[in-house]
Each structure stands twice: as structure tokens, then as C-alpha cells.
Write an enzyme that holds these catalytic residues in place. Structure first.
Site, mmCIF file in Angstrom:
data_model
loop_
_atom_site.group_PDB
_atom_site.id
_atom_site.type_symbol
_atom_site.label_atom_id
_atom_site.label_comp_id
_atom_site.label_asym_id
_atom_site.label_seq_id
_atom_site.Cartn_x
_atom_site.Cartn_y
_atom_site.Cartn_z
ATOM 1 N N ASP A 28 0.816 -1.380 0.218
ATOM 2 C CA ASP A 28 0.490 -0.132 0.186
ATOM 3 C C ASP A 28 0.516 1.548 0.093
ATOM 4 O O ASP A 28 1.706 1.007 0.080
ATOM 5 C CB ASP A 28 -0.527 -0.257 1.205
ATOM 6 C CG ASP A 28 -2.507 0.469 0.760
ATOM 7 O OD1 ASP A 28 -2.588 1.606 0.166
ATOM 8 O OD2 ASP A 28 -3.382 0.347 0.393
ATOM 9 N N HIS B 144 -2.332 2.924 -4.587
ATOM 10 C CA HIS B 144 -1.941 2.936 -3.738
ATOM 11 C C HIS B 144 -0.964 1.926 -3.784
ATOM 12 O O HIS B 144 -0.270 1.058 -2.745
ATOM 13 C CB HIS B 144 -2.978 1.041 -2.932
ATOM 14 C CG HIS B 144 -4.617 1.589 -2.841
ATOM 15 N ND1 HIS B 144 -4.142 2.285 -1.248
ATOM 16 C CD2 HIS B 144 -5.247 2.178 -2.990
ATOM 17 C CE1 HIS B 144 -5.492 2.972 -0.774
ATOM 18 N NE2 HIS B 144 -6.683 2.602 -1.936
ATOM 19 N N GLU C 129 -9.754 2.073 -5.585
ATOM 20 C CA GLU C 129 -9.699 4.223 -5.402
ATOM 21 C C GLU C 129 -8.427 4.158 -6.268
ATOM 22 O O GLU C 129 -7.757 5.029 -5.644
ATOM 23 C CB GLU C 129 -9.215 3.567 -3.992
ATOM 24 C CG GLU C 129 -10.350 3.186 -3.353
ATOM 25 C CD GLU C 129 -10.388 3.700 -1.910
ATOM 26 O OE1 GLU C 129 -11.101 4.135 -1.025
ATOM 27 O OE2 GLU C 129 -8.925 3.215 -1.352
ATOM 28 N N TRP D 6 -16.598 -4.993 -1.828
ATOM 29 C CA TRP D 6 -16.189 -4.051 -0.766
ATOM 30 C C TRP D 6 -17.380 -2.931 -0.494
ATOM 31 O O TRP D 6 -17.734 -2.462 0.677
ATOM 32 C CB TRP D 6 -14.836 -3.926 -0.082
ATOM 33 C CG TRP D 6 -14.091 -2.458 -0.599
ATOM 34 C CD1 TRP D 6 -13.680 -2.434 -2.399
ATOM 35 C CD2 TRP D 6 -14.084 -0.995 -0.516
ATOM 36 N NE1 TRP D 6 -13.704 -1.401 -3.157
ATOM 37 C CE2 TRP D 6 -13.596 -0.886 -2.145
ATOM 38 C CE3 TRP D 6 -14.554 -0.596 0.329
ATOM 39 C CZ2 TRP D 6 -12.891 0.798 -1.466
ATOM 40 C CZ3 TRP D 6 -13.879 0.542 0.402
ATOM 41 C CH2 TRP D 6 -13.115 1.205 -0.921
ATOM 42 N N TYR E 114 -16.164 -5.356 8.021
ATOM 43 C CA TYR E 114 -14.782 -3.735 8.838
ATOM 44 C C TYR E 114 -15.067 -3.133 9.671
ATOM 45 O O TYR E 114 -14.889 -2.784 10.703
ATOM 46 C CB TYR E 114 -15.162 -1.969 7.612
ATOM 47 C CG TYR E 114 -14.917 -2.478 6.170
ATOM 48 C CD1 TYR E 114 -14.539 -3.658 5.300
ATOM 49 C CD2 TYR E 114 -13.700 -1.305 5.656
ATOM 50 C CE1 TYR E 114 -14.217 -3.554 4.224
ATOM 51 C CE2 TYR E 114 -12.746 -1.668 4.569
ATOM 52 C CZ TYR E 114 -13.561 -3.165 3.346
ATOM 53 O OH TYR E 114 -13.086 -3.401 2.972
ATOM 54 N N PHE E 115 -13.705 -4.495 10.242
ATOM 55 C CA PHE E 115 -13.014 -4.308 11.937
ATOM 56 C C PHE E 115 -12.301 -3.346 11.530
ATOM 57 O O PHE E 115 -11.912 -3.456 13.087
ATOM 58 C CB PHE E 115 -12.574 -5.993 12.303
ATOM 59 C CG PHE E 115 -13.076 -7.204 11.848
ATOM 60 C CD1 PHE E 115 -14.843 -6.497 11.690
ATOM 61 C CD2 PHE E 115 -12.865 -8.556 12.138
ATOM 62 C CE1 PHE E 115 -15.466 -7.915 11.452
ATOM 63 C CE2 PHE E 115 -13.785 -9.370 12.949
ATOM 64 C CZ PHE E 115 -15.515 -9.479 11.790
ATOM 65 N N ASP E 116 -11.627 -2.359 11.197
ATOM 66 C CA ASP E 116 -11.598 -1.364 11.393
ATOM 67 C C ASP E 116 -12.448 -0.303 11.832
ATOM 68 O O ASP E 116 -11.841 0.435 13.084
ATOM 69 C CB ASP E 116 -10.312 -0.719 10.832
ATOM 70 C CG ASP E 116 -10.998 -0.709 9.191
ATOM 71 O OD1 ASP E 116 -12.207 -0.922 8.978
ATOM 72 O OD2 ASP E 116 -10.732 0.580 8.199
ATOM 73 N N TRP F 269 -8.209 -3.246 8.089
ATOM 74 C CA TRP F 269 -7.563 -2.101 7.874
ATOM 75 C C TRP F 269 -6.298 -1.482 9.023
ATOM 76 O O TRP F 269 -7.332 -1.434 10.120
ATOM 77 C CB TRP F 269 -8.134 -1.257 6.794
ATOM 78 C CG TRP F 269 -8.673 -1.784 5.679
ATOM 79 C CD1 TRP F 269 -10.442 -1.938 5.564
ATOM 80 C CD2 TRP F 269 -8.231 -2.052 4.786
ATOM 81 N NE1 TRP F 269 -10.389 -2.454 4.528
ATOM 82 C CE2 TRP F 269 -8.712 -2.505 3.974
ATOM 83 C CE3 TRP F 269 -6.841 -2.006 4.045
ATOM 84 C CZ2 TRP F 269 -8.586 -2.734 2.518
ATOM 85 C CZ3 TRP F 269 -6.602 -2.602 3.088
ATOM 86 C CH2 TRP F 269 -6.925 -2.710 1.822
ATOM 87 N N GLU G 62 -4.591 1.781 9.444
ATOM 88 C CA GLU G 62 -4.574 2.740 9.151
ATOM 89 C C GLU G 62 -3.896 3.428 10.899
ATOM 90 O O GLU G 62 -2.476 3.944 11.556
ATOM 91 C CB GLU G 62 -5.020 3.888 9.206
ATOM 92 C CG GLU G 62 -5.259 4.022 7.855
ATOM 93 C CD GLU G 62 -5.770 2.390 6.763
ATOM 94 O OE1 GLU G 62 -6.880 1.988 7.632
ATOM 95 O OE2 GLU G 62 -6.797 3.507 6.038
HETATM 96 C C1 TNX Z 1 -10.486 1.633 2.078
HETATM 97 S S1 TNX Z 1 -11.485 -1.511 1.193
HETATM 98 C C2 TNX Z 1 -9.874 1.027 1.461
HETATM 99 C C3 TNX Z 1 -8.360 0.950 2.571
HETATM 100 C C4 TNX Z 1 -9.009 1.702 3.294
HETATM 101 C C5 TNX Z 1 -10.326 1.064 3.824
HETATM 102 C C6 TNX Z 1 -10.293 2.228 5.176
HETATM 103 C C7 TNX Z 1 -10.625 -0.821 0.255
HETATM 104 C C8 TNX Z 1 -10.223 -1.708 -1.130
HETATM 105 N N1 TNX Z 1 -9.811 0.383 0.020
HETATM 106 O O1 TNX Z 1 -7.083 1.329 1.364
HETATM 107 O O2 TNX Z 1 -7.507 1.222 4.170
HETATM 108 O O3 TNX Z 1 -11.047 1.710 3.005
HETATM 109 O O4 TNX Z 1 -11.342 0.991 5.923
#
Ligand code: TNX
Length: 542
Positions: free
Chosen positions: A201, A276, A341, A407, A432-434, A482, A484
Site C-alpha cells: 500500500d 495504492h 480506489e 467491499w 470492516y473490523f477497523d 485495515w 491505519e
Molecule cells: C478503503 S477497502 C480501502 C483501504 C482503506 C479502508 C479503510 C479498500 C479496497 N480500500 O485502502 O484502508 O478503506 O477502511
């Protein structure tokens, strides 16, 4: 409902039989059927494990597992004896619908018999046995004064879904191999079978690639601003040293893959593209459109416009080299290529990208992304691997054999399934466990969102709108972690637990047998296991 009532009856029975070993039968994920017998099996210095052929590896795993907390050296033998745990591979086993991962377990005061069609099923029988033993069995050190008892039961069990996964982001924060193995142990305990390893990433490249050494000498390291909020970290200045990060050597990766394989877990590597990946341009700036030398981001920046140049054939040569090494390391059928993204503003102004659009007869940048992914898919197919990507890979046209990880809700997955593609569901709302698992004030800082365990439990990977035929394409689901806002192994466990128990039950247990109240009741027992194994977890379930 019937099964719940039955279980409650067992609980009563178990607690009435022998006061010194009174204990509930409490297994997560809930097995397909459980019925209680009479009596108790006691694991002792006399116990042996009986196994032959392919069952021996599972037997040795069980032997090593039991030794940690009991201190007993339970021998593995091929001779039938009394007081034995018998692992038996049998064709055409009834009661487990012939699933490779299905098993039956029956315990009496004399012995414990686990039967399955394949080693995978035996392994899961052993994981159930683990939960039939007292919670102290989870202790990493020897516990004395425990009666290692197993209540008499008959269990028949099999999974609902083939893909029962969890993703761990090791780029935003790096976690040592010892922690990865701990995570794998916990996945296996819950009969989960995929570990999606997010290795690339913006904030760090985490996998050694022999042909491109700068990916790990440069792209794996960032300036240390861990004391500041993720979104407020200044970029590396000239003269500042990049000291925070790390990477997995190829030897470590092989070690993790072998360890996972013993636990019936397939490790699915994710190598992000085309976005990314700005950390790559700290080492190899020639692979972006601008050619600008970057520094590895120490925190969040959005959007990151530097992505791989889709008009430069050297980029594809680089990616094929990287993937060649990845494929040698990971036997997994699936290679995850990210795809999420991608901000395509640089492609709009890049002469090479624009010329690619013309020569390939593409309409726009979305189709250029589709061209990118299809070209990578062709390469992966030539190596007999399947491409897996986030649902953005649908934009501009899905690669012919791609599998989609949905997602951004269920929509991408539904679209893919309708056109005959396989799908793994991991919508943010349920997976999403974050996200926070309780009220913000009582939880450590998280990225945002709100995902309590009760909601995880409500997750159904199969949307109502799909036909029976279409829903066959839903391989299963997975939790995504994720990182962060998750700097340490302990914190990552905190975010996983207890939600991982709910996810495991969603993916393994027949939905008709799911019952949240009963689950929460079993979770109480599970907390005793957490404390024995030293797992950090949120207490915000109620
Ligand atoms: C989206 S889910 C992202 C990640 C981020 C996350 C944070 C996805 C494919 N991309 O790069 O870490 O949201 O929730």
C-alpha cells in the site's frame, strides 16, 4: 430453534453429571448438530492419538497443541488402544454431506473418534475437540490442577461457505511474523480458511522481491511520526531518516505459508495495482506517469494521484517480474491484485496513457484500468492462477475469469455473480473490523464507522436478490482489518475480538441454526478462552 433447545438441554445435562467437571458444551462456530451422551472422557498420561496415512499430520498437530497447556506427551500411534483419540479418514462418510471440510466427532468415557473424508475435516474435528476441553487448554504454558475432560457428545458438522476469510493490512502498520502466526492460530480455531495478506500500500512495501531490492531497502521504510494523528503526519523532509517499517523476507513468507497450510489456511497475497503504490515511486519513480521521485507516506494523504503508468510497457514487465516471484512463494490459486480506489487524473494528462487509449481503441480512463487488469489477468492465467480484485475491477469491463471481492456494499458482488463470476463478499457495513465496535468514548481511536458484533452476526454473504444459480458464485465472505489506526499486534487483536467469533459463525454455520442470544451465551465461555490465551479484546459487546 430445535437445535437451540436441544443444546440447552445438553448444557443442563452436562452440568448435572459430574460436579468436578461440570461444564457447558460451547462451540463457536456452532456445529451443524450436537447431541449429548453420558459420561466424560479424561485426557491423561494414558491417552494416545491413533492415526494413519494422511491423518498423521493432523495427529501430530493435535499432539503438539495438547502438550502446551497439559504438559502431556500424547503419543501418536497406528495401533488401536483404549483411552484413545482416534482420527480416521473414511470415504463416503454420512452425516457430513461429503464436504472435504466436514467431520463427525463422537466422544464417550472410553475414547474420542473423529471421522472425516479428508485431512481438512479431521483438522476441524480437532478444533471442535479443542473447544470441548476446558478453557485452560488455550494456555501457552502448562496449567496444573486442571481435569482435562471432554463431555460425551456426538457432533456432525460441515461449513456453509468455502471462503471463510480475514484480511490483515500489513502496510499501514507492519506486524512481525510471530503475530501473523498468532493470527493464523486464531483463524484456524474458528475454522476459517483464508488469510488475505495485504502486502502493498502507499505507506509501505512489505514483501522481498529479489529482482527489485529497492522495494525493501527503500519502499518498506518511512519517517517515524507514529506519535501523531494518522492524517496529520508531515511528509519526509530531506535529510530525515526513514526508520519505521519492515518487510517479510522470502524465507519468512515460505515459513508463514507452510504454517498456514498445516492449519488448513490458504494465504492469498495482495499486490496492489494500479493505485495504492506510491511507496514504489520512492524507489522506482520511472513506473509512475510523472516519473516524480516520492517519499514513503508516513500517514494518510487523499487522494494519492501517483499511480502506475498504464501506457508504459516497462511497468507491465516490472509487475510480471514481481508476480513471478509472488507466484513462486504462494501456492494459492488466487492472487489478489487490489485494483481499488485508483484516482486516474494523471492518466488523463499522461501522453503514454493517452496513446495507449488510442492504440487499444479504448473509450476512457476507466477502460484503461480494465485494460490494465485484463493484461495482468492474462499473465496470471498463463501461470494457472486466478485473478482476484476489489470491486472497482468491474469498472470499464471485468476481466474474463476474474473473481471479485465486493467491499463497497453488495452491488459489485451482485453484478459479478449475475455475469457468472465468482465473488467474495466483504461489504464495509458488515465486515470492516477497523470500524468502532462500541460507543466511541469507550473505545480506542479508530478510523470511524460503527460495526458492533451484533451487526457482524447479521451478515449474510448471499443477497436476497440473487437466484439460486447466481448465488452459487458467492464463495463466502471475509472480515477486513485495515490498520491505519492500529499500530500494534495487541491492538489488532482488540479490533478482531470478539467480532471474529461472529464472522466465523456467519461463514461456517447453517444460517437456519444461527441465534444471536445463544451465540452471546457461548461467547461468555469464549472469553474464558481469550483470557487463557492472552488475547486482547473489546468488552463492549453488551
Ligand atoms: C478503503 S477497502 C480501502 C483501504 C482503506 C479502508 C479503510 C479498500 C479496497 N480500500 O485502502 O484502508 O478503506 O477502511
Amino acid at each position: 430453534m430445535k437445535s437451540i433447545t436441544t443444546i440447552l438441554c445438553f448444557l443442563l445435562l452436562v452440568s448435572c453429571t459430574k460436579p468436578e467437571v461440570a461444564r457447558e458444551v460451547s462451540v463457536i462456530p456452532l456445529p451443524d448438530s450436537i447431541s449429548l451422551g453420558e459420561g466424560t472422557f479424561i485426557l491423561s498420561a494414558k491417552t494416545v492419538i491413533v492415526a494413519e496415512g494422511k491423518a498423521v499430520a493432523v495427529a501430530e498437530y493435535l499432539r503438539d497443541f495438547l502438550k502446551k497447556a497439559t504438559g502431556l506427551e500424547v503419543p501418536v500411534t497406528d495401533k488401536r488402544k483404549k483411552n484413545a483419540i482416534i482420527l480416521s479418514l473414511e470415504d463416503g462418510l454420512s452425516g457430513s454431506k461429503n464436504s472435504k471440510e466436514g467431520y463427525t466427532l463422537s466422544s464417550t468415557s472410553k475414547n474420542i473418534v473423529i471421522k472425516a473424508r479428508a485431512a481438512e475435516g479431521l483438522f476441524y474435528g480437532v478444533q471442535t475437540l479443542r473447544q470441548l476441553l476446558p478453557p485452560e487448554i488455550e494456555s501457552p504454558t502448562v496449567k496444573s490442577d486442571v481435569v482435562w475432560s471432554v463431555p460425551a457428545v456426538t457432533i456432525s458438522d460441515q461449513p456453509q461457505f468455502a471462503w471463510r476469510g480475514m484480511m490483515l493490512d500489513c502496510s499501514r502498520h507492519f506486524f512481525p511474523v510471530s503475530h501473523i502466526k498468532n493470527v493464523l492460530d486464531q483463524l484456524a480455531a474458528r475454522k476459517m480458511n483464508r488469510f488475505h495478506w495485504h502486502l502493498v500500500d502507499d505507506q509501505g512495501w512489505r514483501i522481498e522481491i529479489k529482482k527489485y531490492p529497492l522495494l525493501t531497502t527503500t519502499s518498506a521504510w518511512r519517517v517515524d511520526h507514529e506519535d501523531q494523528h494518522w492524517n496529520e503526519r508531515p511528509a519526509q523532509k530531506p535529510g530525515e531518516e526513514a526508520t519505521y517499517g519492515g518487510f517479510y523476507t522470502q524465507d519468512e513468507i515460505r515459513e508463514v505459508v507452510a504454517y498456514a497450510s498445516m492449519l488448513n489456511i490458504e494465504v492469498v497475497p495482495e499486490i496492489e495495482m494500479p493505485a495504492h503504490v506510491s511507496c514504489v515511486f520512492a524507489a522506482y519513480p520511472q513506473f509512475s506517469c510523472s516519473g516524480k521521485k516520492m517519499t514513503v507516506l508516513p500517514g494518510g494523504v487523499w487522494p494519492v494521484t501517483e499511480i502506475y503508468c498504464a501506457g508504459n510497457d516497462e511497468v507491465f514487465a516490472f509487475l510480471e517480474d514481481v508476480l513471478t516471484e509472488v507466484i513462486e512463494l504462494f501456492p494459492s490459486k488466487y492472487i489478489h491484485i487490489g485494483g481499488d480506489e485508483a484516482t486516474k487524473t494523471n492518466w488523463e494528462s499522461c501522453p503514454k496513457c493517452q496513446s495507449r487509449i488510442k492504440t487499444e481503441g479504448l473509450k476512457n480512463e476507466e477502460e484503461l484500468q480494465s485494460y490494465f487488469i485484463k493484461r495482468i489477468e492474462k499473465f496470471l492465467s498463463s501461470k494457472d492462477r486466478n485473478l482476484l480484485g476489489w470491486d472497482e475491477i468491474l469498472e470499464g469491463g471485468l476481466a474474463p475469469r476474474a473473481t471479485v471481492m465486493s467491499w463497497r456494499g453488495f452491488a459489485g458482488g451482485i453484478e459479478a455473480a449475475r455475469t457468472g463470476h465468482d465473488v467474495v463478499m466483504s461489504p464495509t457495513d458488515f465486515c470492516y473490523f477497523d470500524y468502532y465496535q462500541g460507543p466511541k468514548e469507550s473505545e480506542p481511536l479508530a478510523i470511524g464507522g460503527y460495526l458492533p458484533i451484533s451487526k457482524v452476526y447479521r451478515f449474510n454473504p448471499i443477497p436476497d436478490s440473487l437466484t439460486m444459480e447466481e448465488s452459487k458464485h458467492i464463495l463466502g465472505g471475509q472480515a477486513n482489518l485495515w490498520t491505519e489506526y492500529i499500530p500494534t499486534p495487541e491492538h489488532s487483536f482488540y479490533m478482531m475480538f470478539p467480532r471474529l467469533d461472529a464472522m466465523a459463525e456467519v461463514l461456517w454455520t447453517n444460517p437456519e441454526k444461527k441465534n444471536y442470544e445463544d451465540f452471546v451465551h457461548r461467547l461468555d465461555r469464549q472469553f474464558e478462552r481469550y483470557s487463557n490465551s492472552g488475547i486482547n479484546h473489546s468488552k463492549n459487546i453488551y
